[in-house]
Design an enzyme around this catalytic site. Structure first.
Site, PDB file in Angstrom:
ATOM      1  N   ASP A  18       0.828  -1.204   0.000  1.00 21.96           N
ATOM      2  CA  ASP A  18       0.000   0.000   0.000  1.00 21.96           C
ATOM      3  C   ASP A  18       0.867   1.260   0.000  1.00 21.96           C
ATOM      4  OD1 ASP A  18      -2.300   1.477   0.003  1.00 21.96           O
ATOM      5  OD2 ASP A  18      -2.771   1.150   2.114  1.00 21.96           O
ATOM      6  N   ASN A  20       1.353   3.417  -2.935  1.00 20.15           N
ATOM      7  CA  ASN A  20       1.861   3.892  -4.233  1.00 20.15           C
ATOM      8  C   ASN A  20       1.275   5.256  -4.601  1.00 20.15           C
ATOM      9  OD1 ASN A  20       3.107   1.444  -4.462  1.00 20.15           O
ATOM     10  ND2 ASN A  20       1.670   0.589  -5.957  1.00 20.15           N
ATOM     11  N   GLY A  21      -0.041   5.390  -4.394  1.00 20.26           N
ATOM     12  CA  GLY A  21      -0.734   6.626  -4.788  1.00 20.26           C
ATOM     13  C   GLY A  21      -0.226   7.818  -3.993  1.00 20.26           C
ATOM     14  N   ARG A  22      -0.150   7.654  -2.652  1.00 24.19           N
ATOM     15  CA  ARG A  22       0.306   8.779  -1.811  1.00 24.19           C
ATOM     16  C   ARG A  22       1.760   9.125  -2.094  1.00 24.19           C
ATOM     17  NH1 ARG A  22      -1.257   6.085   3.493  1.00 24.19           N
ATOM     18  NH2 ARG A  22      -1.578   4.345   2.061  1.00 24.19           N
ATOM     19  N   ARG A  31      -0.755   8.771 -10.198  1.00 19.54           N
ATOM     20  CA  ARG A  31      -0.866   7.528  -9.442  1.00 19.54           C
ATOM     21  C   ARG A  31      -0.225   6.369 -10.218  1.00 19.54           C
ATOM     22  NH1 ARG A  31      -4.126   7.259  -5.160  1.00 19.54           N
ATOM     23  NH2 ARG A  31      -4.494   5.057  -5.576  1.00 19.54           N
ATOM     24  N   HIS A  35       2.497   3.451  -9.133  1.00 21.69           N
ATOM     25  CA  HIS A  35       2.429   1.997  -9.335  1.00 21.69           C
ATOM     26  C   HIS A  35       3.673   1.492 -10.078  1.00 21.69           C
ATOM     27  CE1 HIS A  35      -1.467   1.994  -7.583  1.00 21.69           C
ATOM     28  NE2 HIS A  35      -2.081   2.595  -8.575  1.00 21.69           N
ATOM     29  N   SER A  63      -6.907  -6.043  -5.831  1.00 19.01           N
ATOM     30  CA  SER A  63      -8.027  -6.688  -5.135  1.00 19.01           C
ATOM     31  C   SER A  63      -9.278  -6.617  -6.002  1.00 19.01           C
ATOM     32  CB  SER A  63      -8.269  -6.007  -3.789  1.00 19.01           C
ATOM     33  OG  SER A  63      -9.228  -4.993  -3.911  1.00 19.01           O
ATOM     34  N   LEU A 129      12.014 -19.750  -4.337  1.00 10.55           N
ATOM     35  CA  LEU A 129      10.932 -18.907  -3.809  1.00 10.55           C
ATOM     36  C   LEU A 129       9.660 -19.199  -4.601  1.00 10.55           C
ATOM     37  CD1 LEU A 129      10.098 -16.389  -1.997  1.00 10.55           C
ATOM     38  CD2 LEU A 129      10.512 -15.023  -4.050  1.00 10.55           C
ATOM     39  N   ARG A 171       1.875  -5.015   6.030  1.00 13.55           N
ATOM     40  CA  ARG A 171       1.151  -4.015   5.251  1.00 13.55           C
ATOM     41  C   ARG A 171       1.943  -2.717   5.311  1.00 13.55           C
ATOM     42  NH1 ARG A 171      -5.025  -2.855   4.178  1.00 13.55           N
ATOM     43  NH2 ARG A 171      -4.750  -1.018   2.892  1.00 13.55           N
ATOM     44  N   SER A 179      -8.084  -5.830   4.498  1.00 12.69           N
ATOM     45  CA  SER A 179      -8.630  -5.550   3.169  1.00 12.69           C
ATOM     46  C   SER A 179      -8.922  -6.800   2.339  1.00 12.69           C
ATOM     47  CB  SER A 179      -7.689  -4.614   2.391  1.00 12.69           C
ATOM     48  OG  SER A 179      -7.514  -3.405   3.088  1.00 12.69           O
ATOM     49  N   GLU A 190       1.421 -13.392  12.153  1.00 14.89           N
ATOM     50  CA  GLU A 190       1.901 -12.239  12.908  1.00 14.89           C
ATOM     51  C   GLU A 190       1.782 -11.023  11.990  1.00 14.89           C
ATOM     52  OE1 GLU A 190       2.798 -12.171  16.058  1.00 14.89           O
ATOM     53  OE2 GLU A 190       2.506 -14.338  16.286  1.00 14.89           O
TER      54      GLU A 190
HETATM   55  C1  FPP Z   1      -2.068   0.140  -3.215  1.00 13.27           C
HETATM   56  O1  FPP Z   1      -1.597   1.459  -3.237  1.00 13.27           O
HETATM   57  C2  FPP Z   1      -1.487  -0.591  -4.313  1.00 13.27           C
HETATM   58  C3  FPP Z   1      -2.209  -1.169  -5.303  1.00 13.27           C
HETATM   59  C4  FPP Z   1      -3.667  -1.158  -5.367  1.00 13.27           C
HETATM   60  C5  FPP Z   1      -1.534  -1.839  -6.414  1.00 13.27           C
HETATM   61  C6  FPP Z   1      -0.258  -2.527  -6.084  1.00 13.27           C
HETATM   62  C7  FPP Z   1       0.397  -2.779  -7.370  1.00 13.27           C
HETATM   63  C8  FPP Z   1       1.705  -2.744  -7.623  1.00 13.27           C
HETATM   64  C9  FPP Z   1       2.732  -2.562  -6.588  1.00 13.27           C
HETATM   65  C10 FPP Z   1       2.187  -2.862  -9.006  1.00 13.27           C
HETATM   66  C11 FPP Z   1       1.813  -4.123  -9.730  1.00 13.27           C
HETATM   67  C12 FPP Z   1       2.332  -5.327  -9.065  1.00 13.27           C
HETATM   68  C13 FPP Z   1       2.980  -6.340  -9.678  1.00 13.27           C
HETATM   69  C14 FPP Z   1       3.300  -7.562  -8.917  1.00 13.27           C
HETATM   70  C15 FPP Z   1       3.396  -6.291 -11.074  1.00 13.27           C
HETATM   71  P1  FPP Z   1      -2.634   2.609  -3.415  1.00 13.27           P
HETATM   72  O2  FPP Z   1      -2.735   2.949  -4.846  1.00 13.27           O
HETATM   73  O3  FPP Z   1      -3.933   2.249  -2.774  1.00 13.27           O
HETATM   74  O4  FPP Z   1      -1.920   3.746  -2.622  1.00 13.27           O
HETATM   75  P2  FPP Z   1      -2.607   4.870  -1.749  1.00 13.27           P
HETATM   76  O5  FPP Z   1      -3.246   4.186  -0.573  1.00 13.27           O
HETATM   77  O6  FPP Z   1      -1.444   5.705  -1.340  1.00 13.27           O
HETATM   78  O7  FPP Z   1      -3.571   5.586  -2.628  1.00 13.27           O
END
Ligand code: FPP
Length: 236
Positions: A18, A20-22, A31, A35, A63, A129, A171, A179, A190
């Protein structure tokens, strides 16, 4: 008890990636750029995981509720997924990574489904892995599907149908919720919550989370091995 790929000594870690957006907005970026940076982190974490004792790594990439995001963001995420599968395939094979995508496939494009099948087939011999990427994934849906698929409903049958139990759930991004991620498998996980935004998460953060995990006493509902002093027991 079902037999799983991992040795007893290696962990199953799940990560809710979690922030990426912020991370992107704080830098005046889109955004989608967040990602893209998040995918770089995936590469670092996959490389570091076996070194810190992780044998199974399940990443929450998309999700089933993420379909509610703006179409452009959904599109960017799906495209990134395809690019990751194509671009990282060679590296996964070289690193001994067995890649598997969990979640629904019926709402993904045929091109992405084909890329997933190619990646899964090419990496099936990986033994260092087991990397599971959750795409269009909902734990509640997975539990329902597993329950519909087993001949007789039991803890073992459902557990085997769903997948390996999670030892450590991380997380990033400061939020503290599950979520709809691996709800059954996290029964005794844990939980480690990190304030670090996913694009800034690195090998050291992963190692720190595993250290925190190793410092905890897992009791699985039983009493502690060594009796605690009364005051400690009370505080617990
Ligand atoms: C949540 O951050 C992140 C996601 C919904 C997407 C996660 C995806 C990636 C890291 C890239 C694709 C992954 C692979 C394995 C190729 P958010 O956008 O909800 O962030 P925020 O809460 O700051 O808005």
């Amino acid at each position: 008890m079902a037999l799983y790929f991992t040795k007893q000594s290696t962990l199953h870690a799940g990560i809710i990636m979690d922030g990426n957006g912020r991370w992107a907005l704080a830098r005046g970026l889109s955004r989608a750029a967040g990602h893209r940076a998040g995918v770089e982190t995936v590469g670092r974490v996959v490389e570091a995981a076996p070194e810190v004792g992780i044998g199974i790594l399940t990443l929450f990439a998309f999700s089933s509720d993420n379909w509610r995001r703006p179409p452009a963001e959904v599109d960017a995420l799906m495209r990134l997924m395809g690019i990751y599968l194509e671009k990282e395939l060679g590296r996964c094979v070289n690193q001994g990574v067995r890649l598997q995508v969990i979640g629904r496939r019926d709402r993904l494009t045929p091109a992405l489904c084909a890329a997933i099948s190619r990646a899964e087939a090419a990496t099936e011999r990986g033994s260092k892995l087991w990397l599971r990427i959750a795409v269009d994934y909902s734990a509640r849906d997975a539990i329902l599907a597993a329950a519909r698929g087993v001949a007789e409903l039991s803890l073992d049958a459902l557990g085997s149908a769903l997948g390996p139990p999670v030892d450590l759930l991380i997380r990033t991004g400061g939020e503290r919720r599950l979520s709809d991620f691996l709800l059954w498998e996290c029964a005794y996980a844990e939980l480690v919550f990190s304030r670090t935004m996913w694009p800034d998460f690195g090998a050291q953060d992963l190692a720190a989370a595993v250290r925190e995990f190793r410092g905890r006493e897992r009791r699985f509902g039983a009493v502690p091995e060594k009796p605690m002093r009364l005051r400690e027991a009370w505080l617990d």
